[in-house]
Write an enzyme that holds these catalytic residues in place. Structure first.
Site, PDB file in Angstrom:
ATOM      1  CG  ASP A  82      -4.069  -5.214  -1.710  1.00  0.00           C
ATOM      2  OD1 ASP A  82      -2.580  -4.443  -2.296  1.00  0.00           O
ATOM      3  OD2 ASP A  82      -5.262  -5.049  -1.607  1.00  0.00           O
ATOM      4  CG  HIS A 201      -4.194   1.344  -2.478  1.00  0.00           C
ATOM      5  ND1 HIS A 201      -4.125   0.226  -1.245  1.00  0.00           N
ATOM      6  CD2 HIS A 201      -3.610   1.462  -2.896  1.00  0.00           C
ATOM      7  CE1 HIS A 201      -3.011  -0.538  -1.711  1.00  0.00           C
ATOM      8  NE2 HIS A 201      -2.515   0.263  -2.821  1.00  0.00           N
TER       9      HIS A 201
END
Length: 385
Positions: A82, A201
């Site tokens: 990530d 996100h």
């Protein structure tokens, strides 16, 4: 149940209008809590190793635990690198077991974001790994939000070949201050234009209803970290009020707290109960091990060590080469005295080795003709009941 192709997993979620949870893990307690939740809910799940978190743990120690948890899980799992910072970060993620990578160029000028994302995609796709990119800027509460433009998103995906796109539609990284102001219409337009799995996100602070609307508009992957770790921090503070608690008592209940919240979210996001059908639709993700056996005639011990170091250095620079183990025959009866065992992220990496200019040059110079054609044997891991 083996690791599965992340691209297949998210395509299934996108096509069936649910979202897979992606949980960045920074400890064994978080890892165990998320995996237990997924197994209890029968949900596919993504385990994340985030580049910004590497200062808080040793990836050489935690990544093998993440991979072991994924491989022994009874539900489909992918491992994601990530918020990577470029090609080097993505290569590092794959080397440590990730079968999906993210490059976050949202802070860059558009053209630089495009060019760097293209480079990450070229590397990753060459070894079978999908790429998540980010367009627009998802800030924390101190920065200004930059929404993802529909037209820029269309051109960005076309030019870069990114498989998934994290979009900025009103969320913020970290703890949300105030009420979220989400641009659902923008998200719907991006989804209509791209028709690829979209990623959320900055999901902390959103309501269950927010999540459902976002998923109905194209979100297929939800990153979730701050809220679940804040929940753990509150538990630790409460445990610490007992002055007699030792370390183990202080951490009691952490795994269960993570499991409870992760399981609740999996049900909200619609991934609960999807494990069996996801497994039917997804290709497994497996690496291979390649054995190279050869001799080094007329070479003394010092030169042999130098050759080994040089070869290992060349091999470890190749994306998808996870490990190079070197050994020698323990008795004189072996026809080939040297053995290198290469641990590769995917079968595609073996084909890259055969074409790699540096390794072929090294083989021809030092290993004679024996290794030039990679005449070793490739072995794929199998699960024995």
């Amino acid at each position: 149940m083996p690791l599965v192709q992340m691209k297949d997993m998210l395509r299934h979620a996108y096509d069936n209008q649910y979202a897979v949870g992606a949980f960045d893990v920074v400890s064994l307690e978080l890892l165990q809590g998320v995996i237990h939740a997924a197994e209890q809910c029968r949900a596919p799940v993504i385990l994340g190793l985030a580049e910004p978190h590497l200062q808080h743990f040793d990836i050489e120690l935690l990544a093998p635990a993440v991979e072991a948890a994924a491989r022994r899980s009874s539900v489909p799992v992918a491992i994601h690198y990530d918020h990577g910072s470029g090609v080097e970060g993505a290569v590092n993620g794959v080397r440590h077991g990730c079968n999906g990578v993210m490059f976050d160029g949202s802070h860059m000028p558009l053209q630089e974001n495009i060019e760097t994302t293209k480079a990450v995609v070229a590397m990753a796709h060459g070894i079978g790994v999908p790429v998540e990119a980010e367009l627009g800027y998802i800030p924390d509460n101190s920065d200004e939000l930059v929404f993802t433009s529909v037209e820029e998103a269309r051109g960005f995906v076309r030019l870069t070949g990114a498989d998934f796109l994290a979009v900025s539609i009103g969320t913020v990284h970290g703890r949300l201050v105030g009420k979220p102001r989400l641009d659902f219409q923008r998200l719907k337009q991006i989804n209509k234009a791209l028709q690829i799995p979209l990623v959320l996100h900055g999901s902390s602070g959103l309501s269950d209803d927010h999540f459902r609307k976002l998923i109905a508009s194209g979100i297929a992957k939800v990153n979730y970290f701050t809220a679940i770790t804040d929940r753990v921090a509150e538990l630790l503070r409460n445990n610490a009020k007992d002055a007699d608690d030792n370390y183990l008592k202080l951490h009691s209940g952490v795994r269960e707290s993570v499991e409870e919240e992760a399981g609740r979210l999996m049900r909200v996001w619609g991934s609960a109960g999807r494990a069996a059908e996801v497994m039917e639709q997804c290709q497994p993700w497996h690496g291979i091990e390649y054995m190279l056996k050869f001799n080094l005639p007329g070479v003394d011990a010092e030169e042999e060590e130098l050759i080994t170091r040089k070869g290992r250095k060349i091999l470890m620079k190749i994306p998808g080469v996870r490990e190079v183990m070197v050994g020698k025959a323990y008795n004189d009866s072996s026809s080939q005295r040297h053995c290198w065992q290469l641990r590769l992220a995917s079968p595609a990496v073996a084909e890259i080795l055969k074409r790699n200019h540096d390794f072929l040059g090294f083989s021809r110079r030092y290993l004679r003709d024996e290794a030039t054609e990679l005449t070793g044997a490739g072995y794929q891991q199998s699960k024995v009941a």
